[in-house]
Enzyme design. Structure first.
Site, short mmCIF file in Angstrom:
data_model
loop_
_atom_site.label_atom_id
_atom_site.label_comp_id
_atom_site.label_asym_id
_atom_site.label_seq_id
_atom_site.Cartn_x
_atom_site.Cartn_y
_atom_site.Cartn_z
N ASN A 1 19.87 -5.23 -1.81
CA ASN A 1 20.64 -6.12 -3.43
C ASN A 1 19.67 -5.67 -4.04
O ASN A 1 18.81 -5.35 -4.32
CB ASN A 1 20.25 -7.51 -3.06
N HIS B 1 23.79 -17.25 -5.23
CA HIS B 1 23.89 -16.51 -4.36
C HIS B 1 24.80 -16.75 -3.50
O HIS B 1 25.95 -17.52 -3.14
CB HIS B 1 23.22 -16.93 -3.63
N ASP C 1 23.59 -11.93 4.96
CA ASP C 1 24.02 -12.07 3.98
C ASP C 1 22.56 -11.20 3.74
O ASP C 1 21.05 -10.95 3.74
CB ASP C 1 22.45 -13.04 4.21
#
Length: 1123
Positions: free
Chosen positions: A205, A452, A469
């Site tokens: 991320n 998120h 994730d």
């Protein structure tokens, strides 16, 4: 001992009033062990009777018992296992009996209740419950402060006898071993290997790019799409300038890497600067823009048409007369379908709603060409669905009352399989069933302003569901795919116990916002097994050169890929062998001299990065003599000239040398040193390199201690290590002064002040030492730090303080204790030489004025002309800081719920003083003229008491009005959904207009001013394909009675001043806010005046956005992909 904080898990022991006997196992478990929602593999109760409590050993274990295929026992500290006073508490744990004999990688998930009860009356007891994943590193779990001993030995309220009576009690444990179908239940994910566990890796991320990561994983797992992307020729491209090549490389790394893959190259190829990456965008818009870009790059290649084939379906919007044979219809293509969530129970209902038929009757009859006003049915029906169906669930909607976008968290169910046959036109091809299987669920957790994103994907028929994730991929259960992402309240209204309250809140805000279904008959083609030849040669690892074997490619991009692959393989090997090694970090006199902070180096400070120390990767069983030889060689010293000290974590949280490693034990291994000499440390071995000045006399003088020295340099405001010194314990503190003066090359009579830094007080504490006391009396021990400064008179010290400088180490240590790193970024401009991005170190105790002075110094700009704005966790502006409040840095930084590593503050370089700004209002007005085009931007600085009318007067001086026009100006805002103007009356005070605000102004057209009572004035806005993708600036327009739309269009064209060529590409739609329907496109023969306009109904102009000002909701920037 893995103690469980009572607050964190299970609450304090409960003195129970309701009568349940410990012997009634089922009832007791039902009362004290809430259902966690997991299948129970086995349930056992074990009771251990203890007598002569006060004579028990300090630590005892019960006999073993079995539960769920594992052996367990109770671990008891009858008088406590904590820092509390001895004999004060009881500590009790559930212990995995023989972890060393368990197979490698074992784990057991257990929920348990530990109970101490009266042997005569089993309704008198104290109980605490918990749950834990037992692993080799955490093989016992329970309660360090289970109960105070005095409470167990005395009769408590409501009871007739104590829990421990006659020094006897039963200690019981109720154990449920739970099934762990995914293998990751309650996993702490330390050393978790996604590739090894699932065959897939995650994406890193970049800040707020999880929305992008979730979509990229979904597209990657759509193998037909991946294959098509690989077919775009990119051999001559550069990855940071070519979207196809950058995407190919991301996909290739996802395929071959065993580490999380970075996306920086990809976002650079989009032309995004850093801040763009840190803004959360709309996934649907990102998907569209990315696919448009790829589609244009696929033209003329083998991949041409792949996106159309995979993702594009057809729908028909129609109006069909009831009493005459007349139908008006239009067939359109779609890439995804936006379905309502609000008021819909499930996906089937959402589809029913989408194709619901509306009756046009009464005053709302349809004007059919040649037939006049007719009763008609209006609706949408699908002609075909694509093989890969992207369904956007409308979780984010515009709230008319609040004029803001809101998130819809209502429960909305979706199935693993859905048959869409009934939503197809009767003419559709039904040779294959229209049954679709769920392939992906994209989830948003949070609210409108952030949160998120992650994806749940079933990569093919055989593979189980996985959760992607960001950088972690884990297996999930069917419940985690469906039930946990429907939204709404928790199903049975019961919160999973032992979880923080925030989990309850988050649970409601975690729900699916995009679903990916694949037509069952197309699954084998869309998710076909991957073959080596599907990967392009220029992405694969090697180029072959005939019989000479393998060599690295000459192509820089291939060579880079090969180097990356070799690095990744080395890292993988390193990780696989990690358990055989430990890391030794060595502090030297050199690193100590460069260290500005507490202790000898920084290791675990939350607000500051760890010191970069020389590190050695050492086999745990390596003999110390071999390791010492390596260290000596690394630092270029003979072996007999170095001595290594082990650092330990003291109880006051300082990290100091404790004892030197003995040289005369040939069997001593590095691991033995770590385990026996550095007991309080976890993963690494921390050492100090002691250089022996005279190797012929290596002994430490008897009765002496090793002290480290730090110099506080007032003039330069620096704290520097100046090595160590051995002093006799019995000598006086003042005896250090001549030693320091000699070392610093100062005159022998230079007066000094000495301070003990973080001794046995607490870290960061520092106090002046008394020169006449001995080191023993001052409680100085090996490894302590003494800080010194040149003693100055009061006037000199006052002069330093007047300049905002620290005059002694006490103040400077306080600064270190409170220092924070703040990142400053330009608020509006791209980062450049005049608007740099930079870090500053400040103290939390400093204030706004100090901060603005330091930023002003860094930017070479008058601090009074700087304005600062705090940011949300996703980097977007939060609120402007007021200079008049002069807040502390601590106040400016808090409250921060996410606790990011770095606080980000945005700055603006102003042309005026912010003192003036506090009495005046700075506004920018965008002028759109008479033809609804953004012509110019005009900044104003006016007294806050000025009215909007005054603003219009000032604006009139700067713009050119039409010579024959009305001469009137309208100032307005644009509604959050981008569809209507919010006009000011003119009397509002500009100081009361909420900030931030985007103001627009236009010349009011003659036609609008002259409209009579029979005319209607409606709102018109611009959009592109989807109603939510608005752009440009909305305007007002006069609709006349009886006028066919073919005539209305001519006046519209004149109003917005568009050429015939461009206007021919425009489409026109009536948008009815109340019905949430798809837009009704208008035909030339329609008369829109006849539509009963509700206040929110608007006319939409559907055309390509050439402005680059797309709005996708709450003031978001449009996504632009350039490469």
């Amino acid at each position: 001992m893995d103690a469980l904080d009572e607050k964190a898990n299970g609450g304090p022991p409960m003195e129970v009033e309701e009568i349940v006997s410990v012997h009634d196992h089922e009832a007791f478990a039902a009362k004290h062990m809430p259902d966690l929602g997991h299948e129970v593999k086995d349930f056992q109760v074990f009771t251990w009777r203890l007598t002569n409590w006060k004579k028990l050993e300090k630590k005892i274990t019960s006999p073993e018992f079995e539960c769920g295929g594992h052996k367990w026992r109770i671990l008891l500290f009858p008088f406590g296992n904590s820092n509390a006073p001895p004999n004060d508490t009881v500590s009790v744990y559930l212990d995995y009996a023989d972890p060393k004999r368990a197979p490698e990688g074992w784990h057991a998930c257990a929920q348990f209740a530990l109970v101490i009860s009266n042997i005569h009356d089993p309704t008198i007891y104290t109980v605490s419950h918990a749950h834990h994943r037992f692993i080799a590193e955490e093989c016992d779990w329970g309660f360090t402060r289970f109960s105070e001993l005095r409470k167990l030995f005395s009769v408590q309220d409501g009871h007739s006898r104590p829990t421990i009576e006659d020094e006897s009690a039963d200690v019981s444990v109720f154990v449920r071993v739970l099934e762990d179908p995914t293998g990751v239940l309650w996993h702490n994910f330390v050393n978790y290997d996604s590739k090894k566990e699932t065959g897939y890796v995650g994406l890193k991320n970049q800040g707020a790019t999880c929305y992008m990561n979730s979509l990229l994983q979904s597209l990657y797992c759509t193998r037909y799409f991946r294959k098509a992307v690989y077919q775009i020729p990119t051999e001559d491209d550069h990855p940071t300038e070519s979207v196809p090549l950058a995407l190919q490389r991301v996909f290739y790394h996802l395929q071959t890497s065993d580490q999380p893959v970075g996306t920086t190259e990809l976002t650079k190829s989009f032309g995004w600067k850093s801040l763009d990456s840190f803004l959360q965008h709309d996934v649907q818009e990102f998907n569209r823009v990315l696919q448009d870009k790829l589609e244009s790059k696929m033209k003329g290649t083998k991949a041409e048409g792949a996106i159309q084939k995979l993702f594009v379906g057809k729908m028909k919007s129609y109006i069909k007369c009831v009493n005459v044979d007349f139908e008006s219809s239009r067939i359109e293509e779609f890439n995804d379908i936006q379905l309502n969530v609000k008021g819909m129970k499930n996906l089937y209902e959402s589809f029913k709603d989408y194709v619901a038929v509306e009756t046009l009757d009464g005053e709302n009859k349809y004007m059919a060409e040649g037939y006049g006003l007719q009763e008609a049915k209006k609706g949408i029906i699908f002609q075909s669905f694509p093989p890969v169906l992207h369904l956007q669930l409308k979780r984010f909607e515009y709230d008319i009352q609040r004029d803001t976008m809101v998130k819809i968290n209502d429960r909305h169910e979706f199935p693993f399989e859905i048959d869409l046959n009934e939503f197809l036109d009767e003419t559709a091809d039904r040779s294959q069933p229209w049954v679709y299987k769920l392939h992906g669920v994209l989830v948003h957790s949070g609210d409108l302003h952030g949160g998120h994103y992650f994806a749940l994907i079933k990569p093919d028929r055989e593979t189980r569901w996985l959760k992607f994730d960001d950088d972690r991929v884990t297996p999930v259960t069917d419940r985690e795919v469906l039930e946990e992402n429907y939204g709404g309240e928790v199903m049975n209204g019961m919160v999973p116990p032992m979880q923080r309250n925030q989990v309850r809140a988050m649970k409601r805000f975690t729900n699916a916002y995009m679903l990916v279904y694949i037509r069952e008959s197309a699954i084998d083609e869309v998710l076909a097994p991957w073959k080596d030849e599907d990967t392009p040669a220029h992405l694969s690892r090697y180029t072959f050169k005939g019989l000479d074997g393998i060599s690295l490619s000459h192509d820089p991009s291939e060579r880079r890929l090969e180097e990356e692959r070799l690095q990744m393989e080395a890292k993988k090997r390193e990780r696989e062998e990690q358990h055989l090694y430990l890391t030794a970090k060595v502090i030297t006199d050199q690193t100590f001299s460069e260290h500005e902070g507490f202790d000898l180096a920084t290791f675990d400070e939350r607000n500051w990065p760890a010191t970069d120390l020389p590190s050695f990767r050492v086999l745990k069983n390596e003999p110390y003599s071999t390791f010492k030889s390596r260290v000596a060689q690394h630092f270029n010293y003979p072996e007999n000239q170095i001595r290594l000290w082990v650092l330990v974590n003291r109880q006051n949280k300082t990290v100091r040398p404790d004892t030197h490693i003995p040289e005369n034990e040939p069997q001593l291994t590095v691991e033995a040193i770590r385990n026996t000499m550095a007991v309080r440390q976890q993963n690494d071995l921390r050492l100090y390199l002691d250089i022996i000045p005279d190797p012929s006399h290596p002994e430490i003088p008897p009765g002496s201690i090793m002290i480290f020295l730090k110099h506080f340099d007032i003039a330069n405001q620096k704290l520097t290590g100046v090595g160590k010194v051995y002093v006799p314990r019995a000598s006086k503190v003042s005896d250090l002064i001549p030693i320091i003066n000699e070392r610093m090359r100062w005159t022998p009579d230079t007066p000094l002040k000495l301070y003990e830094a973080g001794g046995e007080i607490k870290p960061g504490m520092i106090e002046l030492m008394k020169p006449k006391l001995t080191f023993t009396q001052s409680e100085i021990q090996d490894g302590d730090i003494i800080c010194f400064q040149v003693d100055m008179n009061e006037k000199e010290l006052h002069d330093f303080e007047a300049q905002g400088m620290y005059s002694n180490p006490v103040q400077y240590y306080d600064f270190l204790q409170n220092r924070v790193m703040i990142l400053f970024k330009p608020k509006f401009e791209e980062t450049d030489q005049d608007h740099p991005e930079f870090h500053l170190t400040l103290s939390k105790k400093q204030n706004y004025d100090v901060m603005s002075a330091k930023v002003g110094e860094r930017l070479n700009w008058d601090p009074i002309k700087l304005r600062f704005t705090t940011t949300h966790s996703n980097g977007t502006p939060k609120s402007v800081l007021k200079r008049s409040l002069n807040q502390s840095i601590q106040e400016i930084m808090s409250p921060t719920y996410v606790n990011p590593q770095t606080t980000v503050i945005l700055y603006e370089k102003l042309d005026v003083s912010i003192v003036e700004l506090e009495t005046k209002r700075s506004l920018k007005v965008i002028w759109t003229g008479i033809h609804n085009k953004e012509e110019s931007a005009h900044p104003f600085l006016l007294p806050k008491t000025s009215s909007v009318h005054d603003l219009a007067v000032e604006l009139a001086k700067q713009i050119k009005l039409t010579p024959t026009g009305t001469g009137k100006i309208r100032i307005f805002e644009v509604s959050k959904d981008g569809k209507t103007q919010k006009e000011f009356t003119g009397s509002e005070m500009i100081g009361n207009i909420p900030d931030p605000v985007e103001l627009y102004a236009e010349e009011i057209p003659q036609e609008e001013l002259e409209a009579d009572d029979a005319d209607k004035v409606i709102s018109v806005f611009h959009f592109s394909k989807e109603v939510s993708r608005t752009h440009g600036v909305p305007f007002r327009f006069v609709v006349k009675p009886g006028e066919k739309f073919s005539e209305t269009k001519k006046r519209l064209q004149a109003r917005i001043g568009v050429s015939d060529k461009d206007f021919a590409k425009y489409r026109f739609a009536l948008i009815q806010a109340a019905t949430f329907k798809q837009p009704s496109y208008i035909e030339d023969e329609d008369t829109i005046y006849d539509h009963k306009f509700a206040p929110e109904d608007v006319l939409g102009l559907d055309h390509v956005d050439k402005s680059g000002k797309t709005r996708t909701g709450a003031g978001e920037k449009a996504i632009v992909i350039r490469g």
